[in-house]
Design a protein around this motif. Structure first.
Motif, PDB file in Angstrom:
ATOM      1  N   ALA A 150      -9.953  -1.294  -5.318  1.00 57.40           N
ATOM      2  CA  ALA A 150     -10.996  -1.971  -4.537  1.00 57.40           C
ATOM      3  C   ALA A 150     -10.658  -3.453  -4.374  1.00 57.40           C
ATOM      4  O   ALA A 150     -10.807  -4.023  -3.284  1.00 57.40           O
ATOM      5  N   GLU A 151     -10.178  -4.073  -5.445  1.00 55.17           N
ATOM      6  CA  GLU A 151      -9.810  -5.492  -5.380  1.00 55.17           C
ATOM      7  C   GLU A 151      -8.592  -5.699  -4.477  1.00 55.17           C
ATOM      8  O   GLU A 151      -8.519  -6.690  -3.735  1.00 55.17           O
ATOM      9  N   ALA A 152      -7.630  -4.765  -4.530  1.00 47.63           N
ATOM     10  CA  ALA A 152      -6.454  -4.856  -3.659  1.00 47.63           C
ATOM     11  C   ALA A 152      -6.865  -4.773  -2.194  1.00 47.63           C
ATOM     12  O   ALA A 152      -6.319  -5.486  -1.339  1.00 47.63           O
ATOM     13  N   GLU A 158     -16.379  -7.491   2.802  1.00 47.82           N
ATOM     14  CA  GLU A 158     -16.766  -6.493   1.800  1.00 47.82           C
ATOM     15  C   GLU A 158     -16.860  -5.102   2.409  1.00 47.82           C
ATOM     16  O   GLU A 158     -16.373  -4.124   1.835  1.00 47.82           O
ATOM     17  N   ARG A 159     -17.475  -5.000   3.594  1.00 50.47           N
ATOM     18  CA  ARG A 159     -17.604  -3.686   4.245  1.00 50.47           C
ATOM     19  C   ARG A 159     -16.244  -3.144   4.685  1.00 50.47           C
ATOM     20  O   ARG A 159     -15.964  -1.955   4.518  1.00 50.47           O
ATOM     21  N   ARG A 160     -15.406  -4.014   5.243  1.00 52.20           N
ATOM     22  CA  ARG A 160     -14.100  -3.539   5.711  1.00 52.20           C
ATOM     23  C   ARG A 160     -13.189  -3.198   4.535  1.00 52.20           C
ATOM     24  O   ARG A 160     -12.329  -2.321   4.649  1.00 52.20           O
ATOM     25  N   ALA A 161     -13.337  -3.900   3.411  1.00 53.70           N
ATOM     26  CA  ALA A 161     -12.553  -3.555   2.228  1.00 53.70           C
ATOM     27  C   ALA A 161     -12.949  -2.175   1.709  1.00 53.70           C
ATOM     28  O   ALA A 161     -12.079  -1.385   1.310  1.00 53.70           O
ATOM     29  N   PHE A 204       0.816  -1.211   0.000  1.00 52.30           N
ATOM     30  CA  PHE A 204       0.000   0.000   0.000  1.00 52.30           C
ATOM     31  C   PHE A 204       0.850   1.261   0.000  1.00 52.30           C
ATOM     32  O   PHE A 204       0.379   2.322  -0.413  1.00 52.30           O
ATOM     33  N   ALA A 205       2.097   1.154   0.454  1.00 57.09           N
ATOM     34  CA  ALA A 205       2.979   2.328   0.415  1.00 57.09           C
ATOM     35  C   ALA A 205       3.181   2.815  -1.011  1.00 57.09           C
ATOM     36  O   ALA A 205       3.401   4.008  -1.247  1.00 57.09           O
ATOM     37  N   HIS A 206       3.082   1.911  -1.988  1.00 63.60           N
ATOM     38  CA  HIS A 206       3.245   2.294  -3.388  1.00 63.60           C
ATOM     39  C   HIS A 206       2.030   3.054  -3.920  1.00 63.60           C
ATOM     40  O   HIS A 206       2.093   3.661  -4.989  1.00 63.60           O
ATOM     41  N   LEU A 207       0.923   3.016  -3.189  1.00 69.14           N
ATOM     42  CA  LEU A 207      -0.295   3.702  -3.621  1.00 69.14           C
ATOM     43  C   LEU A 207      -0.416   5.092  -3.017  1.00 69.14           C
ATOM     44  O   LEU A 207      -1.361   5.824  -3.337  1.00 69.14           O
ATOM     45  N   LEU A 208       0.518   5.452  -2.160  1.00 68.41           N
ATOM     46  CA  LEU A 208       0.472   6.739  -1.470  1.00 68.41           C
ATOM     47  C   LEU A 208       1.599   7.647  -1.952  1.00 68.41           C
ATOM     48  O   LEU A 208       2.690   7.170  -2.288  1.00 68.41           O
ATOM     49  N   PRO A 209       1.368   8.963  -1.973  1.00 67.84           N
ATOM     50  CA  PRO A 209       2.417   9.908  -2.414  1.00 67.84           C
ATOM     51  C   PRO A 209       3.461  10.143  -1.325  1.00 67.84           C
ATOM     52  O   PRO A 209       3.531  11.218  -0.729  1.00 67.84           O
ATOM     53  N   LEU A 210       4.292   9.137  -1.100  1.00 69.73           N
ATOM     54  CA  LEU A 210       5.287   9.194  -0.030  1.00 69.73           C
ATOM     55  C   LEU A 210       6.680   9.534  -0.537  1.00 69.73           C
ATOM     56  O   LEU A 210       7.586   9.774   0.258  1.00 69.73           O
ATOM     57  N   THR A 211       6.880   9.525  -1.840  1.00 73.71           N
ATOM     58  CA  THR A 211       8.172   9.859  -2.442  1.00 73.71           C
ATOM     59  C   THR A 211       7.944  10.955  -3.483  1.00 73.71           C
ATOM     60  O   THR A 211       6.812  11.165  -3.935  1.00 73.71           O
ATOM     61  N   PRO A 212       9.004  11.668  -3.877  1.00 70.45           N
ATOM     62  CA  PRO A 212       8.825  12.682  -4.928  1.00 70.45           C
ATOM     63  C   PRO A 212       8.195  12.101  -6.195  1.00 70.45           C
ATOM     64  O   PRO A 212       7.328  12.728  -6.817  1.00 70.45           O
ATOM     65  N   HIS A 215     -10.458   1.013   1.470  1.00 70.69           N
ATOM     66  CA  HIS A 215     -10.346   1.752   0.208  1.00 70.69           C
ATOM     67  C   HIS A 215     -10.529   3.248   0.448  1.00 70.69           C
ATOM     68  O   HIS A 215      -9.716   4.077  -0.008  1.00 70.69           O
ATOM     69  N   ALA A 216     -11.586   3.594   1.177  1.00 76.14           N
ATOM     70  CA  ALA A 216     -11.852   5.010   1.459  1.00 76.14           C
ATOM     71  C   ALA A 216     -10.735   5.620   2.304  1.00 76.14           C
ATOM     72  O   ALA A 216     -10.322   6.774   2.083  1.00 76.14           O
ATOM     73  N   LEU A 217     -10.231   4.856   3.266  1.00 74.76           N
ATOM     74  CA  LEU A 217      -9.147   5.348   4.122  1.00 74.76           C
ATOM     75  C   LEU A 217      -7.892   5.603   3.301  1.00 74.76           C
ATOM     76  O   LEU A 217      -7.222   6.637   3.461  1.00 74.76           O
ATOM     77  N   THR A 218      -7.555   4.686   2.398  1.00 67.68           N
ATOM     78  CA  THR A 218      -6.368   4.836   1.562  1.00 67.68           C
ATOM     79  C   THR A 218      -6.487   6.067   0.659  1.00 67.68           C
ATOM     80  O   THR A 218      -5.538   6.853   0.538  1.00 67.68           O
ATOM     81  N   ASP A 219      -7.646   6.238   0.032  1.00 71.44           N
ATOM     82  CA  ASP A 219      -7.865   7.419  -0.804  1.00 71.44           C
ATOM     83  C   ASP A 219      -7.738   8.700   0.011  1.00 71.44           C
ATOM     84  O   ASP A 219      -7.122   9.681  -0.428  1.00 71.44           O
ATOM     85  N   GLY A 220      -8.330   8.704   1.205  1.00 70.25           N
ATOM     86  CA  GLY A 220      -8.286   9.900   2.045  1.00 70.25           C
ATOM     87  C   GLY A 220      -6.879  10.239   2.493  1.00 70.25           C
ATOM     88  O   GLY A 220      -6.471  11.413   2.469  1.00 70.25           O
ATOM     89  N   ILE A 221      -6.122   9.233   2.895  1.00 77.39           N
ATOM     90  CA  ILE A 221      -4.734   9.459   3.311  1.00 77.39           C
ATOM     91  C   ILE A 221      -3.925  10.016   2.142  1.00 77.39           C
ATOM     92  O   ILE A 221      -3.114  10.941   2.305  1.00 77.39           O
ATOM     93  N   ALA A 222      -4.135   9.463   0.942  1.00 81.68           N
ATOM     94  CA  ALA A 222      -3.398   9.927  -0.235  1.00 81.68           C
ATOM     95  C   ALA A 222      -3.658  11.412  -0.491  1.00 81.68           C
ATOM     96  O   ALA A 222      -2.721  12.177  -0.766  1.00 81.68           O
ATOM     97  N   LEU A 223      -4.904  11.833  -0.384  1.00 84.99           N
ATOM     98  CA  LEU A 223      -5.220  13.246  -0.621  1.00 84.99           C
ATOM     99  C   LEU A 223      -4.640  14.137   0.474  1.00 84.99           C
ATOM    100  O   LEU A 223      -4.155  15.235   0.199  1.00 84.99           O
TER     101      LEU A 223
END
Length: 202
Positions: free
Chosen positions: A131-133, A151-154, A89-97, A158-166
């Motif tokens: 979503a599948e990940a 399904e609910r926790r996934a 999941f670290a690869h899905l977040l803007p953690l590097t330039p 998903h929403a948490l990952t999107d929110g953290i990324a923004l």
């Protein structure tokens, strides 16, 4: 760009120029002429590869997603399930330039997707892939959960990952970003323990 570059290397070089223009000056600044200048190629050479602005944007979006997928595919999935999931999941977040530029570009391209159906399809496919990940992550970390709860926790992950990324995208570059992975780790640990919304053991 070397004269000996392969066609695919030339395409990637131009796509990186698209990202640079978009990241520095915004989506509206992306044109065949501005990208050619950024890539240091002639307009004619660029149009031979990408005849239109739409072609530029579509390839750039596809390449951006492909790069993330390749990084994830190369990641070690062994060891503790929570640690392995966090590495992915670290690869899905803007953690590097690099990933910060990718995220910045992704947000801009989402705004453009209504005008370009192909971009809309790419956006929707990326959404489904995440979503599948998230579904696979919940199943791996919390195999005890029933399917309806998975399904609910996934969806929550998903929403948490999107929110953290923004949130990371809005934060100044170079700041303390440990909170992002700490937050995800807490979510995954709650899943593993059977705690959290709709995730408690019966």
């Amino acid at each position: 760009m070397s004269p000996r570059s392969t066609p695919e290397e030339r395409r990637e070089h131009i796509a990186q120029a698209v990202w640079a223009v978009m990241s520095e000056r915004g989506l509206s600044a992306v044109s065949v002429r501005s990208v050619a200048a950024e890539a240091q190629v002639s307009v004619g050479s660029l149009q031979h590869i990408f005849p239109t602005r739409a072609d530029l944007l579509i390839y750039s979006a596809e390449l951006m997603i492909d790069r993330v997928v390749r990084r994830i595919a190369a990641e070690d999935r062994g060891g503790d399930p929570i640690d392995a999931t966090l590495r992915l999941f670290a690869h899905l977040l803007p953690l590097t330039p690099e990933s910060r530029v990718e995220m910045d570009v992704n947000v801009a391209l989402i705004a453009e997707s209504r005008a370009l159906p192909r971009l809309e399809a790419i956006r929707d496919e990326a959404h489904r892939a995440l979503a599948e990940a998230c579904q696979r992550a919940v199943e791996r970390v919390a195999p005890h959960l029933p399917p309806a709860v998975v399904e609910r926790r996934a969806a929550r992950l998903h929403a948490l990952t999107d929110g953290i990324a923004l949130h990371l995208l809005h934060a100044p570059p170079g700041g303390d970003q440990r909170w992002a992975l700490d937050l995800l780790r807490q979510e995954l640990e709650d899943l593993a323990d059977g705690d959290g919304p709709a995730g408690r053991r019966p």
